[in-house]
Design a protein around this motif. Structure first.
Motif, PDB file in Angstrom:
ATOM      1  N   ALA A 196      33.578  38.784  27.587  1.00 13.04           N
ATOM      2  CA  ALA A 196      33.243  40.367  26.785  1.00 13.04           C
ATOM      3  C   ALA A 196      32.321  40.897  26.783  1.00 13.04           C
ATOM      4  N   GLY A 197      31.790  40.110  26.055  1.00  6.44           N
ATOM      5  CA  GLY A 197      30.087  40.760  25.150  1.00  6.44           C
ATOM      6  C   GLY A 197      29.054  40.532  26.471  1.00  6.44           C
ATOM      7  N   GLY A 198      27.550  41.030  25.470  1.00  5.46           N
ATOM      8  CA  GLY A 198      26.991  41.247  26.927  1.00  5.46           C
ATOM      9  C   GLY A 198      25.842  39.938  26.072  1.00  5.46           C
ATOM     10  N   LEU A 199      26.178  38.835  25.619  1.00  6.31           N
ATOM     11  CA  LEU A 199      25.442  38.600  24.411  1.00  6.31           C
ATOM     12  C   LEU A 199      24.335  37.280  25.095  1.00  6.31           C
ATOM     13  N   PRO A 200      23.621  37.292  25.097  1.00  3.82           N
ATOM     14  CA  PRO A 200      22.602  36.421  25.326  1.00  3.82           C
ATOM     15  C   PRO A 200      22.990  35.160  25.177  1.00  3.82           C
ATOM     16  N   PHE A 201      21.942  33.940  25.333  1.00  4.41           N
ATOM     17  CA  PHE A 201      22.277  32.977  24.877  1.00  4.41           C
ATOM     18  C   PHE A 201      21.494  32.529  23.613  1.00  4.41           C
ATOM     19  N   VAL A 202      21.080  33.161  22.769  1.00  2.00           N
ATOM     20  CA  VAL A 202      20.034  32.938  21.670  1.00  2.00           C
ATOM     21  C   VAL A 202      19.812  31.138  21.103  1.00  2.00           C
ATOM     22  N   GLY A 203      21.283  30.391  21.455  1.00  4.97           N
ATOM     23  CA  GLY A 203      21.519  29.177  20.919  1.00  4.97           C
ATOM     24  C   GLY A 203      20.298  28.617  21.690  1.00  4.97           C
ATOM     25  N   GLY A 204      19.662  28.471  23.116  1.00  5.21           N
ATOM     26  CA  GLY A 204      18.501  27.735  23.437  1.00  5.21           C
ATOM     27  C   GLY A 204      16.816  28.105  22.909  1.00  5.21           C
ATOM     28  N   LEU A 205      16.251  28.811  21.694  1.00  9.79           N
ATOM     29  CA  LEU A 205      15.297  29.526  21.722  1.00  9.79           C
ATOM     30  C   LEU A 205      15.731  28.437  20.460  1.00  9.79           C
ATOM     31  N   PRO A 206      13.492  27.709  20.695  1.00  6.74           N
ATOM     32  CA  PRO A 206      13.372  26.155  20.183  1.00  6.74           C
ATOM     33  C   PRO A 206      13.563  27.035  19.030  1.00  6.74           C
ATOM     34  N   PRO A 207      14.078  26.293  18.237  1.00  2.28           N
ATOM     35  CA  PRO A 207      13.944  26.460  16.192  1.00  2.28           C
ATOM     36  C   PRO A 207      12.206  26.802  15.695  1.00  2.28           C
ATOM     37  N   GLU A 208      11.845  25.927  16.492  1.00  4.51           N
ATOM     38  CA  GLU A 208      10.089  25.685  15.764  1.00  4.51           C
ATOM     39  C   GLU A 208       9.748  26.737  15.870  1.00  4.51           C
ATOM     40  N   ASP A 209       9.654  26.962  17.554  1.00  2.73           N
ATOM     41  CA  ASP A 209       9.113  28.531  17.463  1.00  2.73           C
ATOM     42  C   ASP A 209       9.502  29.844  16.481  1.00  2.73           C
ATOM     43  N   LEU A 210      10.721  29.480  16.615  1.00  2.00           N
ATOM     44  CA  LEU A 210      11.084  30.748  15.688  1.00  2.00           C
ATOM     45  C   LEU A 210      10.592  31.053  14.326  1.00  2.00           C
ATOM     46  N   SER A 211      10.054  29.775  13.941  1.00  2.00           N
ATOM     47  CA  SER A 211      10.251  28.901  12.486  1.00  2.00           C
ATOM     48  C   SER A 211       8.452  29.475  12.243  1.00  2.00           C
ATOM     49  N   SER A 212       7.484  28.993  13.484  1.00  4.36           N
ATOM     50  CA  SER A 212       6.551  29.591  12.849  1.00  4.36           C
ATOM     51  C   SER A 212       6.062  30.915  13.377  1.00  4.36           C
ATOM     52  N   VAL A 213       6.371  30.949  14.724  1.00  5.59           N
ATOM     53  CA  VAL A 213       6.590  32.733  13.987  1.00  5.59           C
ATOM     54  C   VAL A 213       6.864  33.397  13.234  1.00  5.59           C
ATOM     55  N   MET A 214       7.690  33.268  12.543  1.00  5.99           N
ATOM     56  CA  MET A 214       7.693  33.856  11.453  1.00  5.99           C
ATOM     57  C   MET A 214       7.103  33.840   9.876  1.00  5.99           C
ATOM     58  N   ALA A 215       6.639  32.197  10.068  1.00  5.09           N
ATOM     59  CA  ALA A 215       5.285  31.542   8.687  1.00  5.09           C
ATOM     60  C   ALA A 215       4.008  32.401   8.911  1.00  5.09           C
ATOM     61  N   SER A 216       3.338  32.679  10.300  1.00  5.06           N
ATOM     62  CA  SER A 216       2.581  33.555  10.494  1.00  5.06           C
ATOM     63  C   SER A 216       2.480  34.995   9.960  1.00  5.06           C
ATOM     64  N   VAL A 217       3.978  34.992  11.243  1.00  7.78           N
ATOM     65  CA  VAL A 217       4.127  36.939  10.300  1.00  7.78           C
ATOM     66  C   VAL A 217       3.750  36.879   8.619  1.00  7.78           C
ATOM     67  N   LEU A 218       4.834  36.023   7.941  1.00  9.48           N
ATOM     68  CA  LEU A 218       5.135  35.588   6.279  1.00  9.48           C
ATOM     69  C   LEU A 218       3.309  35.898   6.004  1.00  9.48           C
ATOM     70  N   SER A 219       2.398  34.938   6.754  1.00  9.50           N
ATOM     71  CA  SER A 219       1.654  34.407   6.005  1.00  9.50           C
ATOM     72  C   SER A 219       0.392  35.607   5.948  1.00  9.50           C
ATOM     73  N   LEU A 220       0.387  36.137   7.192  1.00 14.70           N
ATOM     74  CA  LEU A 220      -0.782  37.114   7.199  1.00 14.70           C
ATOM     75  C   LEU A 220      -0.618  38.688   7.285  1.00 14.70           C
ATOM     76  N   GLY A 221       0.808  38.693   7.546  1.00 12.24           N
ATOM     77  CA  GLY A 221       1.058  40.854   7.351  1.00 12.24           C
ATOM     78  C   GLY A 221       1.919  40.897   6.603  1.00 12.24           C
ATOM     79  N   MET A 222       2.418  39.957   5.132  1.00 11.87           N
ATOM     80  CA  MET A 222       3.233  40.467   4.357  1.00 11.87           C
ATOM     81  C   MET A 222       3.426  41.973   3.892  1.00 11.87           C
ATOM     82  N   ASP A 223       2.213  42.653   3.119  1.00 12.27           N
ATOM     83  CA  ASP A 223       2.346  44.223   3.479  1.00 12.27           C
ATOM     84  C   ASP A 223       2.700  44.332   4.271  1.00 12.27           C
TER      85      ASP A 223
END
Lengths: 423, 423
Positions: free
Chosen positions: B42-69
């Motif tokens: 029914a939905g139009g949901l993409p399959f996000v289960g395939g996103l590599p967790p390590e990619d998401l985590s390292s991207v978020m870590a960059s954002v938080l460490s460099l641009g928190m403000d």
């Protein structure tokens, strides 16, 4: 096609609603606010530099490690149930008891204002706002073309005797709602007295009119006794709007509405067509941040920082502003509202101030009819203390210089028309 | 007040716009989609289960460490400049060249549709959509009360000869815009042929009419040759809508509009009153994710997963659906559109399907006039392959059982009225 179009060839295609909206002063000023060489008293920016980086990182790490599939997927339009329970705890801190089925999570409280405007207002309908009132609320209300009745504020909040007169004037249309910011008003900084609250609720009940209670700053009280939200006294007549922007961070865009179930249901349908759902990632971040008690922990710090910045601003105003000026003394929140001699027009002073690297919002932005020209809104939550002292000193010079000019031309004896509000 | 209101005492307060919106099938189905015991097409949901967790985590870590403000603060209403540059790179992958000043970042592409509807439509204005069309677009357009003209699709996309006839009919009002989904259409799965694209652009130019090009799935092509976006041929007549929901993740709510500068300026003012700005945190996350090339890397994987799921669905349909049914064969995207014998009403079959733990969206949701009752939309991006086989088998049984019932009652000879579209 040339990308540099000066003349707008699409003008004939725009809707009437579009024509009702003017690019607001706030948006234009936002670009200035962002410049690091400007001391900006203009925005309504909280101080997010004080958020402990290790708290933010560990909360995000939890979200990513435990709920990645959920965090990156769509979620229910009305918001995550887990987050709703935390928002209920936040409301309880101010004495407002609520249930998850009466909460709709929105993309910041600005979306709440937009959806409520669309839910209730047909062109020509009457609504009531305080004068002055939040410029973002005016921006949300304007596209649906209401007739806006402005009831003045004083240091005790909305002047309920004038509201009553207005509502009971023979032939006066019943307003769709009365929009108020009871705590640490934006822009006026004042808080609604408990007698005024009672009178407002009495009027709402007698006339069966809704009150929209917008409460972004309630938990930012530095001194004095806090009063329970209007909604805690009458859930039938009061729709409550909350946000995490000022108590957690605006960058996650989490706001909410507390309203009777049928209103939540309608708002949810409207929200679905507006943005399907708010960010799951941000909602889960907020939930975990609140769950760990970081919000309350940080509020203790924020109140101290803001109180101190307010004190610096008040002291600087006392020292550098002319004796003809006066201002509100907020017990919390993020704004001070300054009233200058009536012949001055703060909008005209803004370019001079920006030229000297200081920004503020002219008072006229906060009145639907453009009055309030001799007032200015000053934000004290964002700039550091030394920049506040410096900026207010500069602003004081700009004001004095303008007063001198008016006096030398004999223009200081002229009175401008328009409604007066004593706040 | 009692929190359990059955009768809605606020009915008299709602705006006319509110009355135009019906709670959509999609929202009601979203709750079902979320249940893990249901195989949901029914939905139009993409399959996000395939996103590599390590990619998401390292991207978020960059954002938080460099641009928190910056990440936790408000940002400019029109979006972060750094993100705009990345979105321009994404558009370039499909052959669309753009400039940052023509991009507005939105809170998902649903907000783009909502803002464009408000920008262009006055009640009674004519707009054109394909038939069928995206249900979320209908939800965004309906509150501003347009007259919606539906032009049928076939396997080559919108039938431009019918569009031309419709536009050139004596007395026909000039539409404010023509809304199309050229690639892997939602719900029909078809892609607009290059001749149809040319004809559509010819019509737009001859009649000086805007085209809204909604392209969420263009980069999800598994086979065949990709065609450049309509906007790459005519930036003056085409407003382009993009989103990261299907190529990165919907949970960050990042979409955008590419339009001529004056339109972007107006949309930005509208967006300011709608939600002030989109989440800075999400925008910075998106920017860093795109900057590292993770989107393109993941697209390679996604195309493979989706192609394989589509193949399983096509094979299962072949095996389990009656010979009277037919369906589209998408070269990409996330939807297959099934046409059942004309006497069937898929909305009536939905409760039976859900009772047997399978969900879909009935075809009538995708037509402004409620036609398309004998069609169903099937999503193949979200469910795993084994669940697709099982779910289609069950759905096939539900369809056959319903056909048997109609035949036994002699109802299969009845024809329903309403427009027909061959897709």
């Amino acid at each position: 096609m040339s990308p540099e179009i000066v003349f707008d060839p699409y003008t004939k295609l725009y809707s009437e609603a579009t024509e009702l909206i003017r690019s607001s002063d706030i948006r234009d000023l936002m670009s200035v606010t962002g410049r690091s060489d400007i001391v900006s008293f203009a925005g309504g920016l909280p101080f997010v530099g004080g958020l402990p980086p290790e708290d933010l990182s560990s909360v995000m790490a939890s979200v990513l490690s435990l709920g990645m599939d959920e965090a990156f997927q769509y979620c229910e339009t009305d918001g995550l149930e887990t987050l709703k329970s935390r928002l209920i705890e936040i409301m309880a801190l101010e004495g407002l008891e609520a249930e998850p089925e009466h909460v709709l999570v929105t993309t910041g409280s600005q979306q709440a204002l937009d959806l409520l405007a669309r839910l209730f207002i047909d062109p020509g309908d009457t609504i009531v706002t305080e004068g002055p009132t939040y410029v973002g609320a005016l921006a949300a209300f304007r596209p649906v073309a209401p007739r806006i009745v402005t009831v003045p504020l004083d240091d005790l909040g909305i002047r309920t005797s004038i509201l009553r007169e207005e509502m009971e004037r023979p032939g006066a249309p019943v307003p769709k709602f009365i929009y108020v910011v009871p705590n640490f008003h934006n822009p006026a900084g004042v808080t609604m007295h408990h007698r005024r609250r009672r009178e407002l609720l009495d009027i709402a009940r007698e006339h069966d009119v809704l009150v929209l209670e917008d409460n972004p700053y309630g938990l930012l009280r530095f001194e004095g006794e806090s009063l329970p939200p209007l909604a805690s006294h009458d859930r039938h007549h009061v729709i409550y709007i909350g946000t995490l922007s000022k108590i957690v961070a605006p960058g996650i865009r989490v706001g909410w509405v507390l309203a009777p179930a049928p209103v939540i249901d309608r708002l949810s349908t409207l929200k679905q067509s507006a943005d399907l759902c708010s960010s799951s990632l941000n909602q889960m971040f907020a939930e975990e941040y609140l769950r760990r008690g970081f919000c309350e922990k940080n509020l203790v710090k924020l109140r101290e920082i803001y109180r101190s910045r307010r004190d610096v601003m008040l002291k600087s105003l006392e020292k550098h502003f002319p004796p003809e000026a006066h201002w509100t003394i907020p017990q919390g929140g993020i704004f001070i509202w300054v009233t200058l001699p009536e012949y001055l027009d703060s909008a005209k002073m803004l370019p001079m101030a920006i030229d000297r690297k200081v920004a503020f919002v002219p008072g006229s932005a906060f009145y639907p009819d453009g009055s309030g020209a001799n007032r200015i809104r000053l934000n004290f939550s964002f700039p550091h203390e030394d920049r506040i002292s410096w900026g207010i000193e500069v602003l004081g010079e700009v004001v004095r210089k303008e007063m001198d000019l008016y006096r030398s031309l004999g223009l200081d004896k002229q009175r401008r028309g328009g409604p007066e509000s004593p706040a």
